[in-house]
Design a protein around this motif. Sequence first.
Motif, PDB file in Angstrom:
ATOM      1  N   LEU A 100       0.829  -1.202   0.000  1.00  0.00           N
ATOM      2  CA  LEU A 100       0.000   0.000   0.000  1.00  0.00           C
ATOM      3  C   LEU A 100       0.867   1.258   0.000  1.00  0.00           C
ATOM      4  N   ALA A 101       0.285   2.358  -0.444  1.00  0.00           N
ATOM      5  CA  ALA A 101       0.969   3.648  -0.280  1.00  0.00           C
ATOM      6  C   ALA A 101       1.100   3.901   1.221  1.00  0.00           C
ATOM      7  N   ALA A 102       2.161   4.557   1.638  1.00  0.00           N
ATOM      8  CA  ALA A 102       2.415   4.787   3.065  1.00  0.00           C
ATOM      9  C   ALA A 102       1.237   5.440   3.787  1.00  0.00           C
ATOM     10  N   PRO A 103       0.606   6.491   3.222  1.00  0.00           N
ATOM     11  CA  PRO A 103      -0.523   7.090   3.941  1.00  0.00           C
ATOM     12  C   PRO A 103      -1.689   6.105   4.120  1.00  0.00           C
ATOM     13  N   THR A 104      -1.881   5.217   3.159  1.00  0.00           N
ATOM     14  CA  THR A 104      -2.964   4.239   3.233  1.00  0.00           C
ATOM     15  C   THR A 104      -2.670   3.204   4.314  1.00  0.00           C
ATOM     16  N   LYS A 160      -3.763   1.087   9.802  1.00  0.00           N
ATOM     17  CA  LYS A 160      -3.181   0.700  11.090  1.00  0.00           C
ATOM     18  C   LYS A 160      -3.760   1.524  12.245  1.00  0.00           C
ATOM     19  N   ASN A 161      -4.056   2.795  11.982  1.00  0.00           N
ATOM     20  CA  ASN A 161      -4.497   3.701  13.036  1.00  0.00           C
ATOM     21  C   ASN A 161      -5.984   4.051  12.980  1.00  0.00           C
ATOM     22  N   TRP A 162      -6.748   3.347  12.165  1.00  0.00           N
ATOM     23  CA  TRP A 162      -8.172   3.624  12.006  1.00  0.00           C
ATOM     24  C   TRP A 162      -8.896   3.337  13.310  1.00  0.00           C
ATOM     25  N   ALA A 163      -9.587   4.324  13.824  1.00  0.00           N
ATOM     26  CA  ALA A 163     -10.330   4.153  15.077  1.00  0.00           C
ATOM     27  C   ALA A 163     -11.404   3.079  14.945  1.00  0.00           C
ATOM     28  N   ALA A 164     -11.935   2.903  13.752  1.00  0.00           N
ATOM     29  CA  ALA A 164     -12.927   1.858  13.495  1.00  0.00           C
ATOM     30  C   ALA A 164     -12.164   0.567  13.193  1.00  0.00           C
ATOM     31  N   SER A 165     -11.563  -0.022  14.226  1.00  0.00           N
ATOM     32  CA  SER A 165     -10.685  -1.182  14.028  1.00  0.00           C
ATOM     33  C   SER A 165     -11.388  -2.355  13.357  1.00  0.00           C
ATOM     34  N   ASP A 166     -12.696  -2.524  13.573  1.00  0.00           N
ATOM     35  CA  ASP A 166     -13.412  -3.610  12.904  1.00  0.00           C
ATOM     36  C   ASP A 166     -13.448  -3.385  11.394  1.00  0.00           C
ATOM     37  N   SER A 167     -13.529  -2.122  10.962  1.00  0.00           N
ATOM     38  CA  SER A 167     -13.491  -1.816   9.530  1.00  0.00           C
ATOM     39  C   SER A 167     -12.108  -2.103   8.963  1.00  0.00           C
ATOM     40  N   ALA A 168     -11.064  -1.735   9.701  1.00  0.00           N
ATOM     41  CA  ALA A 168      -9.699  -2.023   9.265  1.00  0.00           C
ATOM     42  C   ALA A 168      -9.482  -3.529   9.149  1.00  0.00           C
ATOM     43  N   GLU A 169      -9.997  -4.275  10.111  1.00  0.00           N
ATOM     44  CA  GLU A 169      -9.862  -5.743  10.094  1.00  0.00           C
ATOM     45  C   GLU A 169     -10.597  -6.357   8.908  1.00  0.00           C
ATOM     46  N   ALA A 170     -11.698  -5.757   8.489  1.00  0.00           N
ATOM     47  CA  ALA A 170     -12.512  -6.296   7.401  1.00  0.00           C
ATOM     48  C   ALA A 170     -11.937  -5.978   6.023  1.00  0.00           C
ATOM     49  N   ALA A 171     -11.058  -4.988   5.927  1.00  0.00           N
ATOM     50  CA  ALA A 171     -10.508  -4.568   4.639  1.00  0.00           C
ATOM     51  C   ALA A 171      -9.607  -5.644   4.053  1.00  0.00           C
ATOM     52  N   LEU A 172      -9.792  -5.898   2.759  1.00  0.00           N
ATOM     53  CA  LEU A 172      -8.974  -6.872   2.036  1.00  0.00           C
ATOM     54  C   LEU A 172      -8.116  -6.158   1.007  1.00  0.00           C
ATOM     55  N   VAL A 203     -11.878  -0.022  -3.778  1.00  0.00           N
ATOM     56  CA  VAL A 203     -11.266   1.306  -3.909  1.00  0.00           C
ATOM     57  C   VAL A 203      -9.767   1.136  -4.135  1.00  0.00           C
ATOM     58  N   GLY A 204      -9.095   2.210  -4.426  1.00  0.00           N
ATOM     59  CA  GLY A 204      -7.653   2.171  -4.631  1.00  0.00           C
ATOM     60  C   GLY A 204      -6.909   1.799  -3.359  1.00  0.00           C
ATOM     61  N   SER A 205      -5.623   1.525  -3.539  1.00  0.00           N
ATOM     62  CA  SER A 205      -4.743   1.186  -2.417  1.00  0.00           C
ATOM     63  C   SER A 205      -3.715   2.280  -2.173  1.00  0.00           C
ATOM     64  N   GLY A 206      -3.829   3.364  -2.973  1.00  0.00           N
ATOM     65  CA  GLY A 206      -2.824   4.419  -2.920  1.00  0.00           C
ATOM     66  C   GLY A 206      -1.755   4.213  -3.984  1.00  0.00           C
ATOM     67  N   ARG A 207      -1.790   3.038  -4.600  1.00  0.00           N
ATOM     68  CA  ARG A 207      -0.883   2.701  -5.703  1.00  0.00           C
ATOM     69  C   ARG A 207      -1.724   2.183  -6.865  1.00  0.00           C
ATOM     70  N   ARG A 208      -1.140   2.175  -8.059  1.00  0.00           N
ATOM     71  CA  ARG A 208      -1.856   1.607  -9.199  1.00  0.00           C
ATOM     72  C   ARG A 208      -1.918   0.085  -9.078  1.00  0.00           C
ATOM     73  N   GLY A 213      -2.803  -3.054  -7.124  1.00  0.00           N
ATOM     74  CA  GLY A 213      -3.590  -3.510  -5.986  1.00  0.00           C
ATOM     75  C   GLY A 213      -4.752  -2.600  -5.647  1.00  0.00           C
ATOM     76  N   LYS A 214      -5.761  -3.194  -5.053  1.00  0.00           N
ATOM     77  CA  LYS A 214      -6.964  -2.484  -4.635  1.00  0.00           C
ATOM     78  C   LYS A 214      -7.375  -2.981  -3.257  1.00  0.00           C
ATOM     79  N   LEU A 215      -8.242  -2.212  -2.617  1.00  0.00           N
ATOM     80  CA  LEU A 215      -8.808  -2.585  -1.327  1.00  0.00           C
ATOM     81  C   LEU A 215     -10.287  -2.895  -1.520  1.00  0.00           C
ATOM     82  N   ILE A 216     -10.781  -3.869  -0.779  1.00  0.00           N
ATOM     83  CA  ILE A 216     -12.207  -4.191  -0.764  1.00  0.00           C
ATOM     84  C   ILE A 216     -12.655  -4.074   0.683  1.00  0.00           C
ATOM     85  N   LEU A 217     -13.729  -3.331   0.898  1.00  0.00           N
ATOM     86  CA  LEU A 217     -14.257  -3.176   2.245  1.00  0.00           C
ATOM     87  C   LEU A 217     -15.769  -2.973   2.184  1.00  0.00           C
TER      88      LEU A 217
END
Length: 187
Positions: free
Chosen positions: A25-29, A34-46, A157-162, A164-168
């Motif tokens: 992933l891009a560093a900001p992503t 890692k720091n998302w307060a909605a940790s269950d959403s972060a855990e669900a992201a693929l 959605v994007g991953s911050g890079r061309r 790979g992608k994220l699914i949530l």
Amino acid sequence: MSDRPASPLGTFDSVQRALDAAEMLAAPTADALKNWAASDSAEAALFVDTDPEKADTAVFCETYGVPLEASANCVIVAAKRGGETTLAACVALAHTRIDVNRAVRKHLGARKASFAPTETAVEETGMEYGGVTPLGLPPEWPLLIDEEAVRAPYVLVGSGRRRGKLILPGSALARLPGAEAVPGLAG
């Protein structure tokens, strides 16, 4: 039996938890996940590893069997009022178009709104063109999300890079810092 997760949409050779794919992933992503307060959403992201040459929405969806209704685009908008420019991110499903001239402009209270220049979007987000994602944007930016994207069972959605992608879950988009679901943002 594999302990690798399965993708809820599309056909991908490589699927893994996004939190386990930080190096892809891009560093900001990666930091945002890692720091998302909605940790269950972060855990669900693929994270799905994909060909960067096929990152453009229509080609991507055709190649990987993802319906346009499940793919979301994140665009950066420059809104101007009284000599001030505000950057904002807008997210909408790929089968729709963000209404920059009316909905976005009105929502941001701007005199004029337009898509930000590519160089500005890349520099200000720290992400690659064609991979900009709502995860990891500058925290002071408004993040406007079309309600249809929030209601989708899953969005890609994007991953911050061309590459790979994220699914949530679509509902996770509304849990991002600064996110606001906006009715009629896209049509």
